[in-house]
Each structure stands twice: as structure tokens, then as C-alpha cells.
Design an enzyme around this catalytic site. Sequence first.
Site, short mmCIF file in Angstrom:
data_model
loop_
_atom_site.label_atom_id
_atom_site.label_comp_id
_atom_site.label_asym_id
_atom_site.label_seq_id
_atom_site.Cartn_x
_atom_site.Cartn_y
_atom_site.Cartn_z
N ARG A 72 0.59 -1.10 0.01
CA ARG A 72 0.11 0.04 0.02
C ARG A 72 0.88 1.17 -0.10
O ARG A 72 0.54 2.20 -0.58
CB ARG A 72 -0.93 0.10 1.08
CG ARG A 72 -2.08 -1.11 1.19
CD ARG A 72 -3.09 -1.08 2.10
NE ARG A 72 -3.57 0.41 2.26
CZ ARG A 72 -4.47 0.78 3.14
NH1 ARG A 72 -4.28 0.26 4.30
NH2 ARG A 72 -5.04 2.00 2.98
N CYS B 93 -0.75 6.04 9.04
CA CYS B 93 -1.06 4.93 8.40
C CYS B 93 -2.29 5.04 7.59
O CYS B 93 -2.13 6.12 6.86
CB CYS B 93 -1.35 3.56 9.45
SG CYS B 93 -2.58 3.92 10.75
#
Length: 281
Positions: free
Chosen positions: A179, A237
Amino acid sequence: MATTPSPLVSAERLQARLEDGEPVVLLDVSWQLGAESQRPAYDAAHLPGAAWVDFETALSGEPGAGGRHPLPDVATFEDAMRAAGVSNESHVVVYDRWRSLPASRCWWLLTYCGHECVQVLDGGFPRWESLGLPVSDAAVSPSRGNFVATPPGLDVLDADGAAEYAERAILLDARPADRFRGENETVDPVAGHIPGAVSAPALANLQEDGRFLPPDDLAMRFTAHGVEPHAEVGVYCGSGVQAMHTALALEVAGVGSQTAVYVGSWSHWITDPDRPVAGPA
């Protein structure tokens, strides 16, 4: 009340404390992104005396402009902690069933709100159960606590602060590496990462059994990412959950200065199309 020497407690040590009759407030905050409520699992088996705390209503605000999991309203968080039996002088141990991610969130929030004695059960419920330690399906109705949040005890970053950390200090991206690279993005509508951030996946802080790596191993890992003993460290995150897990790991490792968390994280960063995006690779 003595200062907690570590933010982690082993299953064996916790059981010994409970057998010795030490007063401990146990919180089950089990939750998993994209999964059904973990309340049925809690009802079926939990640590004896552990109170249920709902992640979505107690540990997160409403999703929106602030990201998927913004900070909860302080009054809401206070009330949830009181309902679970937490007072300012309580020794709190929090656990979950998902790699200590939601437990780390609760640890961070309590610490942020000034609580001085909160630990995460290392390895969570899965390790406790694997050791054959006692579990219960009995309903838990804790005596109401009197927890009062005090001025924030941890640093929080906004988008500008995260960009500034990436430029002059260290900004860790705690999402999985794919990601970070802008690959396999199935959660957020924009792929990539904050320019200048360093990939440091949160779950790499764990051993196979779900416990955190030993402090020296964690320190070596963070040093490899450029985190020196007194470096300023920011972390983000997708929505602030894995970031708080990494903040816990940094605390265990004893590296860096006080970690600053970008709570809105990537889910907030991408709400402004003028903010730069690095990647996809």
C-alpha cells in the site's frame, strides 16, 4: 501509583498478578477492519472480569473529513472508560483478537488522555487462550470508574505537521509495504504515500505468535529505518490504527523521542487534492 515500566505485559505475568489478587481493570477491545462485530466472540469467551469496549463508538469518532477513524470526542471516551470501570488510579490492561491493533489504539488514547498505568496484553487473547489460561463467558458489569481525561500527554500531527516531519525529521508509514508503494490499494480511493515518508509496516513489529519482537530487535528494526535514539519521529497509516501500534512498538524499543501520530493519516491526507502524493510506484 508506580509508573508502568513497559507498555506491554505478558500473559504469564498478568495471570500471576490476577492470582495474587492485584486490582487490574481488564478491557476487551476486539475489532477488525472490515469484519463483523467481535462482540459475539467476547460473549463466548473473554478474560474473567474483562469489560467489553466497542471500538467504533468508544475509540473512534465519526468517519468524515477527519478520516476514517478520527479521535473520539473526549467526553465520549471518558464515559466509555468509566463505564468499563476505569479510574485515573486504575492499573488497566487492554487486549484484543487482532494482532494488538485495536488494543494499541486504546493504550494510545488512554495515554494521550493522561492515564499513567495502562498496558497491552502481549499476544492478546489468542496467546492467552493458547496457554490454557482461564476464560469466561459470564456477563461482566464493572463498577463505574471516575476516569477524568487530563491535558494531552502525546503529540498529534495534522497534515501540515506530517509533511513537515517528512521533510526535516522522520515520518514512518505503518501500512503494509504494497500500500505504501501504491499497489493493491483496496481501502482508500487514492493510492500512494506522503512524499518523504519511510515504509515501516506495523505488523512487522510482531513475532509469528502475535507478541511484539523483543525490545532490542525492535530497536534494530527502527534504526534501520533511520530512527536514532533521540530522533523526532512521526507515524501515520491508513486511518490511525496501525500508526498507534507502531507508536507502541517505538515505546517498547526505547528509540526516538516521543512519537507524534498523524491520527487522520492517509484517509485524511487524500481529502485535499492539492496535497502531494508519491507513487504509485
